[in-house]
Design a protein around this motif. Structure first.
Motif, PDB file in Angstrom:
ATOM      1  N   TYR A  28      54.775  31.433  34.618  1.00  0.00           N
ATOM      2  CA  TYR A  28      55.348  30.955  35.886  1.00  0.00           C
ATOM      3  C   TYR A  28      56.442  31.872  36.416  1.00  0.00           C
ATOM      4  CZ  TYR A  28      52.604  26.913  34.652  1.00  0.00           C
ATOM      5  OH  TYR A  28      51.553  26.097  34.315  1.00  0.00           O
ATOM      6  N   ILE A  29      57.300  32.378  35.515  1.00  0.00           N
ATOM      7  CA  ILE A  29      58.259  33.412  35.886  1.00  0.00           C
ATOM      8  C   ILE A  29      58.095  34.527  34.867  1.00  0.00           C
ATOM      9  CG2 ILE A  29      60.679  34.031  36.220  1.00  0.00           C
ATOM     10  CD1 ILE A  29      61.270  31.188  37.025  1.00  0.00           C
ATOM     11  N   ASP A  30      57.904  35.742  35.357  1.00  0.00           N
ATOM     12  CA  ASP A  30      57.547  36.850  34.478  1.00  0.00           C
ATOM     13  C   ASP A  30      58.760  37.414  33.746  1.00  0.00           C
ATOM     14  OD1 ASP A  30      58.295  39.563  36.328  1.00  0.00           O
ATOM     15  OD2 ASP A  30      57.978  37.683  37.394  1.00  0.00           O
ATOM     16  N   GLU A  31      58.477  38.067  32.620  1.00  0.00           N
ATOM     17  CA  GLU A  31      59.528  38.608  31.762  1.00  0.00           C
ATOM     18  C   GLU A  31      60.404  39.622  32.497  1.00  0.00           C
ATOM     19  OE1 GLU A  31      60.044  41.231  27.641  1.00  0.00           O
ATOM     20  OE2 GLU A  31      58.077  40.414  28.177  1.00  0.00           O
ATOM     21  N   LYS A  32      59.807  40.501  33.287  1.00  0.00           N
ATOM     22  CA  LYS A  32      60.600  41.530  33.956  1.00  0.00           C
ATOM     23  C   LYS A  32      61.596  40.910  34.927  1.00  0.00           C
ATOM     24  CE  LYS A  32      60.300  45.994  36.295  1.00  0.00           C
ATOM     25  NZ  LYS A  32      59.434  47.043  36.854  1.00  0.00           N
ATOM     26  N   THR A  33      61.154  39.882  35.666  1.00  0.00           N
ATOM     27  CA  THR A  33      62.077  39.189  36.570  1.00  0.00           C
ATOM     28  C   THR A  33      63.243  38.599  35.799  1.00  0.00           C
ATOM     29  OG1 THR A  33      60.413  38.715  38.255  1.00  0.00           O
ATOM     30  CG2 THR A  33      62.313  37.232  38.152  1.00  0.00           C
ATOM     31  N   MET A  34      62.963  37.962  34.658  1.00  0.00           N
ATOM     32  CA  MET A  34      64.036  37.338  33.888  1.00  0.00           C
ATOM     33  C   MET A  34      65.006  38.386  33.356  1.00  0.00           C
ATOM     34  SD  MET A  34      63.651  34.167  34.286  1.00  0.00           S
ATOM     35  CE  MET A  34      64.927  33.629  33.147  1.00  0.00           C
ATOM     36  N   ARG A  35      64.489  39.524  32.917  1.00  0.00           N
ATOM     37  CA  ARG A  35      65.385  40.582  32.424  1.00  0.00           C
ATOM     38  C   ARG A  35      66.284  41.111  33.539  1.00  0.00           C
ATOM     39  NH1 ARG A  35      64.735  42.395  27.362  1.00  0.00           N
ATOM     40  NH2 ARG A  35      62.827  41.836  26.248  1.00  0.00           N
ATOM     41  N   LEU A  36      65.678  41.398  34.689  1.00  0.00           N
ATOM     42  CA  LEU A  36      66.468  41.907  35.809  1.00  0.00           C
ATOM     43  C   LEU A  36      67.456  40.866  36.319  1.00  0.00           C
ATOM     44  CD1 LEU A  36      63.667  43.770  37.799  1.00  0.00           C
ATOM     45  CD2 LEU A  36      65.595  44.839  36.612  1.00  0.00           C
ATOM     46  N   LYS A 126      59.834  15.654  44.263  1.00  0.00           N
ATOM     47  CA  LYS A 126      59.373  17.052  44.233  1.00  0.00           C
ATOM     48  C   LYS A 126      59.081  17.562  45.632  1.00  0.00           C
ATOM     49  CE  LYS A 126      57.385  17.579  39.624  1.00  0.00           C
ATOM     50  NZ  LYS A 126      56.167  17.921  38.855  1.00  0.00           N
ATOM     51  N   SER A 127      58.412  16.765  46.439  1.00  0.00           N
ATOM     52  CA  SER A 127      58.060  17.239  47.783  1.00  0.00           C
ATOM     53  C   SER A 127      59.315  17.422  48.631  1.00  0.00           C
ATOM     54  CB  SER A 127      57.074  16.287  48.459  1.00  0.00           C
ATOM     55  OG  SER A 127      57.659  15.032  48.683  1.00  0.00           O
ATOM     56  N   GLN A 128      60.310  16.515  48.483  1.00  0.00           N
ATOM     57  CA  GLN A 128      61.550  16.651  49.248  1.00  0.00           C
ATOM     58  C   GLN A 128      62.388  17.835  48.751  1.00  0.00           C
ATOM     59  OE1 GLN A 128      63.728  12.900  49.953  1.00  0.00           O
ATOM     60  NE2 GLN A 128      61.847  11.810  49.445  1.00  0.00           N
ATOM     61  N   PHE A 129      62.358  18.049  47.436  1.00  0.00           N
ATOM     62  CA  PHE A 129      63.128  19.166  46.878  1.00  0.00           C
ATOM     63  C   PHE A 129      62.510  20.494  47.313  1.00  0.00           C
ATOM     64  CE2 PHE A 129      64.950  21.999  43.722  1.00  0.00           C
ATOM     65  CZ  PHE A 129      66.230  21.497  43.560  1.00  0.00           C
ATOM     66  N   LYS A 130      61.187  20.557  47.306  1.00  0.00           N
ATOM     67  CA  LYS A 130      60.516  21.774  47.757  1.00  0.00           C
ATOM     68  C   LYS A 130      60.836  22.045  49.226  1.00  0.00           C
ATOM     69  CE  LYS A 130      55.962  23.935  48.244  1.00  0.00           C
ATOM     70  NZ  LYS A 130      54.512  23.800  48.017  1.00  0.00           N
ATOM     71  N   GLU A 131      60.806  20.996  50.031  1.00  0.00           N
ATOM     72  CA  GLU A 131      61.130  21.144  51.453  1.00  0.00           C
ATOM     73  C   GLU A 131      62.544  21.713  51.623  1.00  0.00           C
ATOM     74  OE1 GLU A 131      61.549  18.237  55.369  1.00  0.00           O
ATOM     75  OE2 GLU A 131      60.370  17.562  53.652  1.00  0.00           O
ATOM     76  N   ALA A 132      63.491  21.208  50.813  1.00  0.00           N
ATOM     77  CA  ALA A 132      64.867  21.702  50.886  1.00  0.00           C
ATOM     78  C   ALA A 132      64.932  23.170  50.477  1.00  0.00           C
ATOM     79  CB  ALA A 132      65.778  20.858  49.999  1.00  0.00           C
ATOM     80  N   ALA A 133      64.231  23.527  49.387  1.00  0.00           N
ATOM     81  CA  ALA A 133      64.248  24.915  48.912  1.00  0.00           C
ATOM     82  C   ALA A 133      63.677  25.864  49.960  1.00  0.00           C
ATOM     83  CB  ALA A 133      63.473  25.030  47.601  1.00  0.00           C
ATOM     84  N   LEU A 134      62.637  25.413  50.662  1.00  0.00           N
ATOM     85  CA  LEU A 134      62.024  26.249  51.691  1.00  0.00           C
ATOM     86  C   LEU A 134      62.880  26.314  52.959  1.00  0.00           C
ATOM     87  CD1 LEU A 134      58.262  25.226  51.366  1.00  0.00           C
ATOM     88  CD2 LEU A 134      59.451  27.163  50.327  1.00  0.00           C
ATOM     89  N   HIS A 184      55.928  36.767  42.950  1.00  0.00           N
ATOM     90  CA  HIS A 184      55.446  35.972  44.082  1.00  0.00           C
ATOM     91  C   HIS A 184      55.618  36.673  45.426  1.00  0.00           C
ATOM     92  CE1 HIS A 184      56.323  32.930  40.911  1.00  0.00           C
ATOM     93  NE2 HIS A 184      55.220  32.379  41.366  1.00  0.00           N
ATOM     94  N   TYR A 185      56.139  37.903  45.402  1.00  0.00           N
ATOM     95  CA  TYR A 185      56.408  38.633  46.643  1.00  0.00           C
ATOM     96  C   TYR A 185      57.255  37.761  47.572  1.00  0.00           C
ATOM     97  CZ  TYR A 185      52.842  41.495  44.507  1.00  0.00           C
ATOM     98  OH  TYR A 185      52.133  42.247  43.616  1.00  0.00           O
ATOM     99  N   ALA A 189      57.163  29.418  48.515  1.00  0.00           N
ATOM    100  CA  ALA A 189      56.538  28.131  48.187  1.00  0.00           C
ATOM    101  C   ALA A 189      55.803  28.190  46.850  1.00  0.00           C
ATOM    102  CB  ALA A 189      55.587  27.706  49.301  1.00  0.00           C
ATOM    103  N   ALA A 190      55.092  29.300  46.601  1.00  0.00           N
ATOM    104  CA  ALA A 190      54.361  29.447  45.336  1.00  0.00           C
ATOM    105  C   ALA A 190      55.337  29.501  44.159  1.00  0.00           C
ATOM    106  CB  ALA A 190      53.501  30.704  45.381  1.00  0.00           C
ATOM    107  N   TYR A 191      56.464  30.182  44.347  1.00  0.00           N
ATOM    108  CA  TYR A 191      57.504  30.232  43.307  1.00  0.00           C
ATOM    109  C   TYR A 191      58.056  28.841  43.025  1.00  0.00           C
ATOM    110  CZ  TYR A 191      62.512  30.649  42.015  1.00  0.00           C
ATOM    111  OH  TYR A 191      63.761  30.472  41.460  1.00  0.00           O
TER     112      TYR A 191
END
Length: 214
Positions: A28-36, A126-134, A184-185, A189-191
């Motif tokens: 779901y979250i890649d190793e390189k992203t976590m390291r950086l 979840k749907s409300q939290f996603k809406e807030a994040a977006l 996720h470029y 939303a996918a993230y």
């Protein structure tokens, strides 16, 4: 070791290790992203905050949390850099400590009961939290907080932190592009969908129960 309380973080600040391996959140979250994210982005906020504290010794008496509640009473030229850098350290640590490896037990009975009361169901949350994040324009965070005994979803811009003296912070998601761009470029939303698989609900419920003094 710091003698001023087990949960307090004081100058000089150090970059504490992640509570899991860098690759623990795959796929779901890649190793390189976590390291950086941890070793470069968070480290930069820690270095900047330590430099600021080094140049302003009067600040060294305050914990990270105290800096975030007192920044608005500091001399004007210190307010923005303290808020940005202390927030950058606090918000990142909170985010990293709110996740765990996929497939871990997903249990938070008291919190889920409260979510059902205030958001109709955990799925509606979840749907409300996603809406807030977006909805965050540019960089920032979405948060689940407890305020006046009620759960609320709020957002903050940049490295701003919700008011710690009036809210209990339960959960946050980092929606700065560096948190997800390698995998996720620009598809935030996918993230967010992937991040839901990684929430450490046990930790979130622990914060919730602590706020209730249970």
């Amino acid at each position: 070791s710091d003698t001023r309380g087990p949960m307090k973080s004081f100058y000089p600040f150090v970059n504490t290790p992640l509570p899991y391996a860098y690759n623990a959140l795959e796929p779901y979250i890649d190793e390189k992203t976590m390291r950086l994210h941890h070793d470069r982005h968070l480290q930069t906020y820690i270095d900047n905050l330590n430099k600021l504290m080094d140049e302003n010794p009067a600040l060294q008496q305050f914990s990270l949390e105290e800096l975030l509640t007192r920044w608005c009473r500091l001399p004007q030229h210190l307010q923005v850099p303290v808020r940005n850098n202390a927030g950058g350290v606090f918000n990142h640590r909170f985010y990293f400590n709110s996740m765990k490896e996929p497939g871990a037990p997903c249990e938070a009975p008291r919190l889920f009961d409260e979510m059902s009361l205030q958001f109709k169901s955990p799925e509606d949350f979840k749907s409300q939290f996603k809406e807030a994040a977006l909805s965050v324009f540019g960089s920032g965070y979405a948060w689940l907080v407890s305020h006046g005994g009620r759960l609320k979803i709020i957002t903050t811009a940049n490295q701003n932190t919700p008011p710690l003296n009036s809210m209990t912070l339960l959960l946050n998601i980092d929606v700065w592009e560096h948190a997800y761009y390698l995998k996720h470029y620009n598809m935030r939303a996918a993230y967010v969908d992937d991040w839901f698989h990684l929430i450490n609900w046990e930790a979130v419920e622990g914060r919730f129960l602590a706020a209730l003094d249970l």
